[in-house]
Motif scaffolding. Sequence first.
Motif, PDB file in Angstrom:
ATOM      1  N   HIS A   5       0.827  -1.202   0.000  1.00 12.56           N
ATOM      2  CA  HIS A   5       0.000   0.000   0.000  1.00 12.56           C
ATOM      3  C   HIS A   5       0.862   1.253   0.000  1.00 12.56           C
ATOM      4  CE1 HIS A   5      -3.905  -1.856   0.362  1.00 12.56           C
ATOM      5  NE2 HIS A   5      -3.419  -2.671   1.282  1.00 12.56           N
ATOM      6  N   PHE A   6       2.082   1.133   0.452  1.00 16.18           N
ATOM      7  CA  PHE A   6       3.015   2.260   0.441  1.00 16.18           C
ATOM      8  C   PHE A   6       3.751   2.352  -0.895  1.00 16.18           C
ATOM      9  CE2 PHE A   6       7.156   4.185   1.468  1.00 16.18           C
ATOM     10  CZ  PHE A   6       6.702   5.393   1.950  1.00 16.18           C
ATOM     11  N   LEU A   7       4.103   1.202  -1.458  1.00 15.32           N
ATOM     12  CA  LEU A   7       4.941   1.177  -2.653  1.00 15.32           C
ATOM     13  C   LEU A   7       4.160   1.397  -3.950  1.00 15.32           C
ATOM     14  CD1 LEU A   7       7.872   0.725  -3.492  1.00 15.32           C
ATOM     15  CD2 LEU A   7       7.346  -1.683  -3.742  1.00 15.32           C
ATOM     16  N   LEU A   8       2.953   0.911  -4.038  1.00 12.97           N
ATOM     17  CA  LEU A   8       2.179   1.008  -5.279  1.00 12.97           C
ATOM     18  C   LEU A   8       1.903   2.447  -5.729  1.00 12.97           C
ATOM     19  CD1 LEU A   8      -0.277  -1.992  -5.075  1.00 12.97           C
ATOM     20  CD2 LEU A   8       1.692  -1.704  -6.561  1.00 12.97           C
ATOM     21  N   PRO A   9       1.505   3.368  -4.857  1.00 18.05           N
ATOM     22  CA  PRO A   9       1.317   4.748  -5.337  1.00 18.05           C
ATOM     23  C   PRO A   9       2.614   5.397  -5.809  1.00 18.05           C
ATOM     24  CG  PRO A   9       0.222   4.459  -3.241  1.00 18.05           C
ATOM     25  CD  PRO A   9       1.023   3.228  -3.483  1.00 18.05           C
ATOM     26  N   ILE A  10       3.731   5.045  -5.201  1.00 14.17           N
ATOM     27  CA  ILE A  10       5.011   5.603  -5.625  1.00 14.17           C
ATOM     28  C   ILE A  10       5.376   5.087  -7.008  1.00 14.17           C
ATOM     29  CG2 ILE A  10       7.473   5.745  -5.082  1.00 14.17           C
ATOM     30  CD1 ILE A  10       6.658   5.432  -2.122  1.00 14.17           C
ATOM     31  N   ILE A  42      10.960  11.021 -11.380  1.00 13.55           N
ATOM     32  CA  ILE A  42      11.292  11.495 -10.029  1.00 13.55           C
ATOM     33  C   ILE A  42      10.158  12.361  -9.476  1.00 13.55           C
ATOM     34  CG2 ILE A  42      12.849  12.985  -8.718  1.00 13.55           C
ATOM     35  CD1 ILE A  42      15.108  11.974 -10.564  1.00 13.55           C
ATOM     36  N   TYR A  43       9.654  13.266 -10.293  1.00 16.22           N
ATOM     37  CA  TYR A  43       8.562  14.133  -9.864  1.00 16.22           C
ATOM     38  C   TYR A  43       7.295  13.322  -9.573  1.00 16.22           C
ATOM     39  CZ  TYR A  43       5.198  17.942  -9.893  1.00 16.22           C
ATOM     40  OH  TYR A  43       4.204  18.805  -9.554  1.00 16.22           O
ATOM     41  N   GLY A  44       6.949  12.404 -10.455  1.00 13.80           N
ATOM     42  CA  GLY A  44       5.773  11.566 -10.241  1.00 13.80           C
ATOM     43  C   GLY A  44       5.914  10.661  -9.034  1.00 13.80           C
ATOM     44  N   LEU A  49       4.686   9.416  -3.435  1.00 16.48           N
ATOM     45  CA  LEU A  49       5.116   9.291  -2.038  1.00 16.48           C
ATOM     46  C   LEU A  49       4.230  10.125  -1.128  1.00 16.48           C
ATOM     47  CD1 LEU A  49       7.200   8.297   0.067  1.00 16.48           C
ATOM     48  CD2 LEU A  49       8.532  10.334  -0.495  1.00 16.48           C
ATOM     49  N   LEU A  50       3.870  11.315  -1.578  1.00 13.06           N
ATOM     50  CA  LEU A  50       2.971  12.163  -0.793  1.00 13.06           C
ATOM     51  C   LEU A  50       1.626  11.474  -0.585  1.00 13.06           C
ATOM     52  CD1 LEU A  50       2.315  14.966   0.456  1.00 13.06           C
ATOM     53  CD2 LEU A  50       1.489  15.600  -1.799  1.00 13.06           C
ATOM     54  N   PHE A  51       1.066  10.910  -1.658  1.00 17.38           N
ATOM     55  CA  PHE A  51      -0.206  10.205  -1.523  1.00 17.38           C
ATOM     56  C   PHE A  51      -0.071   8.958  -0.656  1.00 17.38           C
ATOM     57  CE2 PHE A  51      -1.493  12.499  -5.451  1.00 17.38           C
ATOM     58  CZ  PHE A  51      -2.609  13.114  -4.913  1.00 17.38           C
ATOM     59  N   ALA A  52       1.062   8.262  -0.759  1.00 16.48           N
ATOM     60  CA  ALA A  52       1.267   7.060   0.057  1.00 16.48           C
ATOM     61  C   ALA A  52       1.349   7.419   1.529  1.00 16.48           C
ATOM     62  CB  ALA A  52       2.540   6.340  -0.390  1.00 16.48           C
ATOM     63  N   LEU A  54       0.000  10.072   2.960  1.00 12.11           N
ATOM     64  CA  LEU A  54      -1.333  10.477   3.401  1.00 12.11           C
ATOM     65  C   LEU A  54      -2.249   9.283   3.598  1.00 12.11           C
ATOM     66  CD1 LEU A  54      -1.944  13.643   1.204  1.00 12.11           C
ATOM     67  CD2 LEU A  54      -1.464  13.545   3.651  1.00 12.11           C
ATOM     68  N   ASN A  55      -2.057   8.238   2.789  1.00 13.62           N
ATOM     69  CA  ASN A  55      -2.864   7.033   2.895  1.00 13.62           C
ATOM     70  C   ASN A  55      -2.525   6.258   4.172  1.00 13.62           C
ATOM     71  OD1 ASN A  55      -4.750   5.139   2.163  1.00 13.62           O
ATOM     72  ND2 ASN A  55      -3.317   3.994   0.893  1.00 13.62           N
ATOM     73  N   LEU A  56      -1.282   6.312   4.615  1.00 11.28           N
ATOM     74  CA  LEU A  56      -0.889   5.605   5.822  1.00 11.28           C
ATOM     75  C   LEU A  56      -1.499   6.223   7.078  1.00 11.28           C
ATOM     76  CD1 LEU A  56       2.884   4.799   5.289  1.00 11.28           C
ATOM     77  CD2 LEU A  56       0.971   3.208   5.291  1.00 11.28           C
ATOM     78  N   ARG A  57      -1.763   7.509   7.034  1.00 12.83           N
ATOM     79  CA  ARG A  57      -2.314   8.190   8.189  1.00 12.83           C
ATOM     80  C   ARG A  57      -3.745   7.788   8.461  1.00 12.83           C
ATOM     81  NH1 ARG A  57      -1.436  14.334   8.449  1.00 12.83           N
ATOM     82  NH2 ARG A  57      -1.947  13.871  10.585  1.00 12.83           N
ATOM     83  N   SER A  58      -4.477   7.400   7.417  1.00 13.88           N
ATOM     84  CA  SER A  58      -5.888   7.060   7.603  1.00 13.88           C
ATOM     85  C   SER A  58      -6.098   5.616   7.974  1.00 13.88           C
ATOM     86  CB  SER A  58      -6.677   7.366   6.346  1.00 13.88           C
ATOM     87  OG  SER A  58      -6.169   6.650   5.259  1.00 13.88           O
TER      88      SER A  58
END
Length: 58
Positions: A5-10, A42-44, A49-52, A54-58
């Motif tokens: 769940h952390f790696l897939l959005p990155i 790199i930008y994407g 990473l930002l979305f990942a 934020l997803n971990l916080r919920s």
Amino acid sequence: MKFLHFLLPILAGALLGAVIGYFGQCSSGTCPLTSTWWRGAIYGGSVGLLFACLNLRS
């Protein structure tokens, strides 16, 4: 499982950024973030990473 769940959005962000950088190359130099495929990746990836994170916080 939480690692996926952390790696897939990155990875998705890096892939999308690389595609945008490859096909949307800017020859004028006014778009330095996506002027090449690896800068776009790199930008994407950093946006992913930002979305990942934020997803971990919920």
